[in-house]
Scaffold this active site. Structure first.
Site, PDB file in Angstrom:
ATOM      1  N   ASP A   1       0.867  -1.183   0.000  1.00 49.69           N
ATOM      2  CA  ASP A   1       0.000   0.000   0.000  1.00 49.69           C
ATOM      3  C   ASP A   1       0.901   1.229   0.000  1.00 49.69           C
ATOM      4  OD1 ASP A   1       0.817   0.546   2.690  1.00 49.69           O
ATOM      5  OD2 ASP A   1      -0.660  -0.890   3.418  1.00 49.69           O
ATOM      6  N   PRO A   2       0.332   2.449   0.056  1.00 50.08           N
ATOM      7  CA  PRO A   2       1.205   3.631  -0.060  1.00 50.08           C
ATOM      8  C   PRO A   2       2.336   3.655   0.970  1.00 50.08           C
ATOM      9  CG  PRO A   2      -1.073   4.303  -0.294  1.00 50.08           C
ATOM     10  CD  PRO A   2      -1.099   2.839   0.075  1.00 50.08           C
ATOM     11  N   ALA A   3       2.099   3.056   2.148  1.00 50.87           N
ATOM     12  CA  ALA A   3       3.103   3.131   3.204  1.00 50.87           C
ATOM     13  C   ALA A   3       4.072   1.955   3.178  1.00 50.87           C
ATOM     14  CB  ALA A   3       2.410   3.192   4.564  1.00 50.87           C
ATOM     15  N   LYS A   4       3.745   0.918   2.395  1.00 48.17           N
ATOM     16  CA  LYS A   4       4.485  -0.337   2.521  1.00 48.17           C
ATOM     17  C   LYS A   4       4.619  -0.991   1.157  1.00 48.17           C
ATOM     18  CE  LYS A   4       3.026  -2.705   6.192  1.00 48.17           C
ATOM     19  NZ  LYS A   4       2.300  -3.762   6.923  1.00 48.17           N
TER      20      LYS A   4
ATOM     21  N   ASP B   1     -18.913  -4.654  14.921  1.00 49.46           N
ATOM     22  CA  ASP B   1     -17.930  -5.658  14.509  1.00 49.46           C
ATOM     23  C   ASP B   1     -18.549  -7.042  14.701  1.00 49.46           C
ATOM     24  OD1 ASP B   1     -15.427  -6.965  13.980  1.00 49.46           O
ATOM     25  OD2 ASP B   1     -15.290  -7.294  16.150  1.00 49.46           O
TER      26      ASP B   1
ATOM     27  N   GLU C   1     -10.618   0.478  -5.950  1.00 50.64           N
ATOM     28  CA  GLU C   1     -11.046  -0.008  -4.634  1.00 50.64           C
ATOM     29  C   GLU C   1     -11.983   1.007  -4.014  1.00 50.64           C
ATOM     30  OE1 GLU C   1      -7.918  -0.861  -1.860  1.00 50.64           O
ATOM     31  OE2 GLU C   1      -6.775  -2.077  -3.275  1.00 50.64           O
TER      32      GLU C   1
ATOM     33  N   HIS D   1     -10.615   9.988   1.325  1.00 51.82           N
ATOM     34  CA  HIS D   1     -10.027  10.297   0.028  1.00 51.82           C
ATOM     35  C   HIS D   1     -10.624  11.502  -0.695  1.00 51.82           C
ATOM     36  CE1 HIS D   1      -8.042   6.053  -0.361  1.00 51.82           C
ATOM     37  NE2 HIS D   1      -7.394   6.881   0.427  1.00 51.82           N
TER      38      HIS D   1
ATOM     39  N   ASN E   1      -4.926   7.979  -2.658  1.00 48.78           N
ATOM     40  CA  ASN E   1      -4.906   9.346  -2.144  1.00 48.78           C
ATOM     41  C   ASN E   1      -5.111  10.419  -3.218  1.00 48.78           C
ATOM     42  OD1 ASN E   1      -2.579   7.739  -0.328  1.00 48.78           O
ATOM     43  ND2 ASN E   1      -4.225   8.754   0.795  1.00 48.78           N
TER      44      ASN E   1
ATOM     45  N   ASP F   1       4.667  -4.468  11.764  1.00 52.66           N
ATOM     46  CA  ASP F   1       3.226  -4.233  11.695  1.00 52.66           C
ATOM     47  C   ASP F   1       2.445  -5.535  11.873  1.00 52.66           C
ATOM     48  OD1 ASP F   1       0.754  -3.117  11.302  1.00 52.66           O
ATOM     49  OD2 ASP F   1       0.977  -2.835   9.136  1.00 52.66           O
TER      50      ASP F   1
ATOM     51  N   GLU G   1      -1.397   0.353  -5.292  1.00 56.24           N
ATOM     52  CA  GLU G   1      -1.274   1.643  -4.588  1.00 56.24           C
ATOM     53  C   GLU G   1       0.192   2.098  -4.551  1.00 56.24           C
ATOM     54  OE1 GLU G   1      -3.419   1.259  -0.852  1.00 56.24           O
ATOM     55  OE2 GLU G   1      -5.263   1.873  -1.837  1.00 56.24           O
TER      56      GLU G   1
HETATM   57 CA    CA Z   1     -13.836  -7.145  12.515  1.00 55.22          CA
END
Ligand code: CA
Length: 644
Positions: free
Chosen positions: A132-135, A287, A278, A253, A220, A374, A180
């Site tokens: 993703d953008p960070a990873k 949840d 996406e 976004h 983004n 992470d 991404e």
């Molecule tokens: Ca959940």
């Protein structure tokens, strides 16, 4: 006989409209005009095999257990998106999770998609786990490669995966080179290197599936200029691609208008197709799998629609309409992991065992081998089960029908779908009046005030008024739903712009002696709170004399006190006080002093009384003889509070 036939025919005709209503639905859906027959309605459904291994079953709208890919196809989805990680397993063969999405998983999904007439959208992350953008971590096997070797590796890997899909007879419609890839890809951080990798992926795709579209995917769109920069780079390096695709999660976004403007500009400038790769929307804040969700009811998120099944449909409909009718060369919208639901255990422990064994959570503990920082720390279940288009038991939500219903519309009479919360700030000494209606958000996204019955008693009322400053939630019933009223019992401030932040005309400044400087100043370090305050300075002796005052509007009759703060220096002899006037007569004062920078002196007047309709003015009188560099000071935070 003839008559009977005629009667039968008539009966058949009469019955036709009933059977023709295959789309009968409680969803309100406004038709999307100009929707092309081949518009891409995609569903990323990468986790399904791992979920099925974990015991998940899916159903159709008749309640029959059915292949979920058939359910999707039957409801207007024509593309299945699947991510591919190079090697999402540790050295013992334990999966990292997130569906353990390797090429084998993609082939299995691709076969099923093809069986039900859908195309496959292959999403290469070129990583062993989430990109993703960070990873954008490089796959284990490619660590240490120089860019030339890595380019060849990307080419061979893409070629090999696509060949496997082709050999399996999978109908690949689009191939996405990277996920991404905002300035990073596969461990590379310069566009000079990234473009080689993109070129390699595109080249392999053209060889195996010459008819397929090649897509690049970014995130983004709200970051001004970023997409234009990516497109410019691609153009400069002459990267061979067809589709410029964007993630669009409305919570983060930016606006739809910004998205469509940004994508249209790229479509126009570079002659590309554009799409949303996406998106998703929550149907509940709850949840269902004991793993907290990315999106809940709280937090600083943009919530365009209620978190309801209809809200999901409204989001998808408005996004589709924007891409079809407000975007140049817009070809599709793909929903992200709308089939990712709870693995169904009764406890976190039960689910955790399934996530670990089958990779059906977002990450397993085994991912620590690859992504210790992470996934290795925060591994767990599904964080988007409340954004799926299936409920926790695998039954399709009505919102799944929106793909089909958008084509013809289903503009039925709107009904109340959710209630807006009510927020009230109530003075401890004033009566609490709860509203008689609340706003219902209707299924067509209009609003309508409907009657509400609050669960509120005299005992609660008196308790709230006698318990000091506090927050309460009062529930009620409206339109068959639970209404909520959040009440803050406060010492209400009857002044406007109490901290001088709004540059409003509420405050009247009267300069009695021609000060050099006398105005509302924007300087955080000199403010008691906020960034603005009332400022004064004057060089000459005896040149500071002024009042700053405000008339309180619609003040109910009662007892009050006035509070205000000052700091300053170089003042010499002073005469400074806070005051309150009722109908022009001074009824209360409190002396104030200035002694140096940062020494705020807060004055509180004695209580005073006014009646309904009286003119009440509160303010500060300042007179300084001045000493040294000239008297100066700051006034801030004025409060007019009622007193019992
Ligand atoms: Ca959940």
């Amino acid at each position: 006989m003839k008559t009977l036939c005629l009667l039968l025919a008539l009966a058949l005709i009469a019955a036709l409209p009933m059977t023709a209503l295959a789309e009968e639905s409680s969803l309100y859906v406004k038709k999307v005009e100009n929707l092309p027959e081949d518009f891409i309605f995609g569903m990323d459904a990468s986790c399904v095999p791992a979920l099925e291994q974990s015991g998940v079953k899916y159903y159709d709208f008749n309640g029959e257990e059915t292949d979920v890919y058939k359910v999707l196809a039957d409801n207007g989805v024509n593309y299945i998106r699947v991510r591919i990680w190079n090697d999402p397993f540790n050295s013992d063969g334990k999966g990292y999770g997130g569906g353990n999405c390797d090429i084998g998983n993609a082939v299995a999904i691709g076969r099923r998609a093809t069986q039900y007439g859908m195309k496959l959208l292959v999403n290469f992350h070129y990583s062993d786990f989430w990109a993703d953008p960070a990873k954008q971590m490089v796959p284990k096997a490619w660590v240490g490669m120089d860019i030339e070797q890595k380019t060849e590796a990307v080419y061979q890997f893409t070629l090999d995966c696509l060949q496997q899909l082709k050999d399996a007879g999978v109908d690949v419609g689009m191939v996405q080179i990277g996920n991404e890839t905002n300035n990073y890809m596969c461990g590379e951080k310069t566009w000079f290197n990234i473009q080689y990798l993109m070129q390699a992926g595109a080249r392999a795709t053209r060889e195996i599936f010459p008819e397929a579209l090649v897509a690049l995917h970014f995130a983004n769109p709200e970051k001004t200029g970023s997409y234009d920069n990516y497109a410019k780079k691609m153009d400069y390096y002459q990267v061979d691609y067809d589709v410029f695709a964007s993630s669009y999660y409305p919570y983060w976004h930016g606006s739809l208008d910004n998205l469509t403007d940004t994508l249209s500009s790229i479509a126009r400038t570079y002659g590309k197709k554009v799409m949303v790769m996406e998106t998703s929307y929550a149907y509940t804040g709850a949840d269902t799998d004991f793993n907290g969700n990315t999106i809940g009811d709280g937090g600083a998120i943009i919530k365009d629609y209620p978190f309801t099944v209809q809200g999901q449909a409204n989001h998808l409909r408005s996004l589709t309409d924007a891409i079809v009718n407000n975007t140049e060369n817009g070809i599709g919208v793909v929903y992200w992991e709308g089939t990712w639901i709870s693995v169904g255990g009764e406890s976190w422990e039960e689910n955790h065992a399934l996530w670990e064994q089958y990779g059906s959570g977002w990450a397993s503990s085994y991912a620590a081998a690859y992504d210790a920082a992470d996934a290795g720390r925060y591994y767990g279940g599904c964080a988007v089960d409340n954004q799926a288009l299936f409920d926790e038991h695998g039954k399709p939500l009505e919102s799944l029908k929106v793909f089909r219903l958008m084509r013809e519309g289903n503009e039925i009479a709107p009904v109340a779908d959710a209630l807006e919360d009510v927020t009230i700030i109530c003075d401890l000494n004033a009566p609490l009046a709860l509203p008689e209606t609340v706003n219902a958000v209707m299924t067509d996204d209009s609003k309508q005030a409907i009657p509400v019955q609050w669960n509120f008693t005299e005992e609660m009322d008196s308790q709230m008024h006698s318990s000091g400053v506090a927050q309460y939630t009062i529930t009620g019933q409206a339109g068959g739903m639970e209404a909520r009223c959040y009440v803050s019992m406060v010492e209400y401030n009857y002044l406007r712009d109490y901290s001088f932040e709004e540059n409003s005309t509420a405050w009247q400044i009267t300069d009695l002696c021609k000060a050099d400087e006398l105005y509302i100043e924007d300087k955080k370090t000199d403010s008691l709170t906020g960034t603005r305050h009332m400022h004064f300075w004057s060089a000459a002796q005896n040149s500071v004399e002024f009042t700053v005052e405000q008339q309180a509007l619609n003040l109910p009759g009662g007892k009050y006190r006035f509070t205000v703060s000052i700091m300053g220096g170089d003042a010499g002899a002073t005469d400074i006080y806070a005051y309150a006037k009722v109908n022009g007569e001074t009824v209360a004062t409190a002396p104030m002093g200035i002694t140096g920078y940062g020494n705020w002196d807060t004055a509180v007047t004695p209580e005073f009384t006014c009646a309904d309709g009286d003119t009440v003015v509160v303010g500060v009188y300042v007179k300084c003889q001045g000493a040294g560099n000239g008297a100066w000071g700051k006034i801030d935070d004025a409060l007019l509070n009622s007193v019992k």
